[in-house]
Design a protein around this motif. Sequence first.
Motif, PDB file in Angstrom:
ATOM      1  N   UNK A  81       0.844  -1.199   0.000  1.00 57.69           N
ATOM      2  CA  UNK A  81       0.000   0.000   0.000  1.00 57.69           C
ATOM      3  C   UNK A  81       0.878   1.248   0.000  1.00 57.69           C
ATOM      4  N   UNK A  82       1.906   1.183   0.834  1.00 54.19           N
ATOM      5  CA  UNK A  82       2.792   2.340   0.918  1.00 54.19           C
ATOM      6  C   UNK A  82       3.522   2.567  -0.416  1.00 54.19           C
ATOM      7  N   UNK A  83       4.010   1.491  -1.001  1.00 50.90           N
ATOM      8  CA  UNK A  83       4.740   1.597  -2.257  1.00 50.90           C
ATOM      9  C   UNK A  83       3.854   2.178  -3.362  1.00 50.90           C
ATOM     10  N   UNK A  84       2.605   1.655  -3.408  1.00 53.07           N
ATOM     11  CA  UNK A  84       1.688   2.153  -4.436  1.00 53.07           C
ATOM     12  C   UNK A  84       1.441   3.654  -4.253  1.00 53.07           C
ATOM     13  N   UNK A  85       1.260   4.022  -3.008  1.00 51.67           N
ATOM     14  CA  UNK A  85       1.008   5.420  -2.689  1.00 51.67           C
ATOM     15  C   UNK A  85       2.201   6.287  -3.113  1.00 51.67           C
ATOM     16  N   UNK A  86       3.394   5.789  -2.775  1.00 51.48           N
ATOM     17  CA  UNK A  86       4.612   6.546  -3.105  1.00 51.48           C
ATOM     18  C   UNK A  86       4.772   6.692  -4.613  1.00 51.48           C
ATOM     19  N   UNK A  87       4.481   5.620  -5.330  1.00 47.59           N
ATOM     20  CA  UNK A  87       4.585   5.673  -6.794  1.00 47.59           C
ATOM     21  C   UNK A  87       3.634   6.712  -7.364  1.00 47.59           C
TER      22      UNK A  87
END
Lengths: 297, 237
Positions: free
Chosen positions: B57-63
Motif C-alpha cells: 500500500x505504501x509503495x503504491x502510494x509513493x509511486x
Amino acid sequence: MKTGLTISASAHAAVLLWALVSFAPKALNAPPTESMPVDLISSTEFSQLRAGARNAPKAETPKPLVEKIAEKKTPADPAAKVVDKPELVTASAQTPPPPEKVPERKPAENKEPKAEPKVEQKPDAIADVLKKEPKPEPKKEAKPQPKKPDPKPQPKFDANRIAALLDKRDPQRVAAAGDTLNHTLAFGTATGDSPKLAQSELDALRARLRECWNPPAGATNAEKLKVPILIRFKQDGTLASPPQPESAAADSFMQAMIDSAVRATIRCQPYTMLSPAKYDLWKEIVVDFSLEGMFGG
Amino acid sequence: MNPAEVAQSALPLTSSDLSIFGLFWSAHIIVKAVMLGLLIASIWVWAIAIDKTVLYARTRHAMDRFEKTFWSGQSLEELYRTLSARPSHSMAALFVAAMREWKRSFETQARSFAGLQMRIEKVMEVTIAREVERLERRLLVLATVGSAGPFIGLFGTVWGIMTSFQSIAASKNTSLAVVAPGIAEALFATAIGLVAAIPATIFYNKFASEVNKQAQRLEGFADEFSAILSRQIDERA
C-alpha cells in the motif's frame, strides 16, 4: 516486520482464547452404546420360524390360557389324596330328591297339553286318491304345539343351599386356573418348531414303493437312470391324481421305467405310513425312482 | 512398550476432556511438535501478510505521488536534489539511480556520452531488480506454508490415528469413548495445518500478482525515463 509479527501473534492468541472459551467447557460424554445380542441361525431354521403375523397386537409375554386366577390353597390335610377337580355343587346337578318329597305342582307342570289335532277330511274324489299318501298337514299343525317340558328334575328349594340354587352353570364346567388372567391365545406352537417329515416316514414310503415296483430289466446303464415322479396324495393316503412323471422319456427304456413307476405308485395305495397331522408336508411329493437309489443304495 | 503400559497411558486418554488444551496435552510428543510448528507458521504467515499489505500500500502510494510530481513539469534537477537527500524506495530510487549516473557522466571532465544510454539502462535494470527483490522478500515463506502445511497436519493426523489404534489394541474395545480422543487429536492437527495453509495460499497468490503489477509499473517508468534521458543525450551531444 516487527509490528506485523506482534499483530499476528496477538491475533492468534485472541483466536485461541476464543476457541478455549467457546469449545472447552462442555465435556463430550459418549455413553457406551448398548450391545445388541445377535443370534446366528441357518436358513432352514429361519424358514421354519413360527413367527406370528406381523400386524398382530403385541403380547407382552406369552402366558398360558387362563380364565381365572387360582387361589393359593393350602391343603387342609397334606396327607389326603389329591383330587383333580373340586366338587362343584350346582342346582342342575343335584342328587335326585327322595321320592316322598315330590312337590304337588310337579304333575301339573308335567301335564301335557293335548297334541292331537283334529284332522278334518272332506269326502272328496281327490281325497281318496291322496289317502294313500301321508298327509303333511297334520304334522304342520302339530309343530307349534308347546313342547314337552324338559325331563330335567326341577330343583328343590332348600334354604340352606341358596347359593347352589343360584348357580346356573353346567356342573361339568371347571375354569382353567393359573397365575394371571389371559384370554388371548399365544402365538406359535408349543415347541416352536415346524412339523417335519421324519426321514423314517420318507424311508417307509420309499420301502413301500420298492415293494410294489417291478422295474423293467435290460438296459445298458439302467442303474444310473432316475425317474422323478410327482405324487399327489389325499389325506387318507390314497392318490389325489394320477402320478405324473417329472421328466420326459428320452428313450423307450426310460418310458418303460416311467410306466412301471406310475403303476407301482397306483398299486401301493393307500400309504398309511404318512401321518395325517403333517398332511401339508406330503400333499405333493416327488419321489425319485431309480435302481440305484431304491435297490442298490 | 508392553500392553499394560499402553493401557495405562490410554486410560486417561479415554476420560480426557476434548477442549483445545486437553487435546493438545493428551497428544503424542510428535503431534505436539507438529501442532506447535503449525501454530508458529500460522503466526509467521499472518505477520508477513500484514507486513506486505502495509508495504505494498505504501509503495503504491509513493509511486502515485512520485509520478504526479514527475509529470507536473518540475525540473528534473530540482526533483533529484530533493529526492537524493533522503533514502527513497521504488520509483524514486529508480529515478535517483538513473539521475546519479547521468550527472556523473556530465560532471566529469571527459564527457563520456558514448555508452551513457547503455549505462543508465543497466543502472535502472539493477535498481528494478533490487526493488522487486525487496517487494517479494518472504513471499516464498507463504508459498511453502501454503503447500506444505496440509501435509504437516496430515502427518500429525496419521500419528494421532496410530495412537488411537494403539489404545484400541490396549483396551480391546472399539467403543467410541476409546477411539474418539485419538481421532479428535488427529483431526485437530489437520485442522491447524489447514488453518495455517489456507491464508498462506490466498495471500501468496494476491501478493504475487501485486508484485508483478508493481514491477511492470517500474519497468514502464524506466522505459519512459530512459527515453527522456536518451533524447537529452542526443540533444547535448
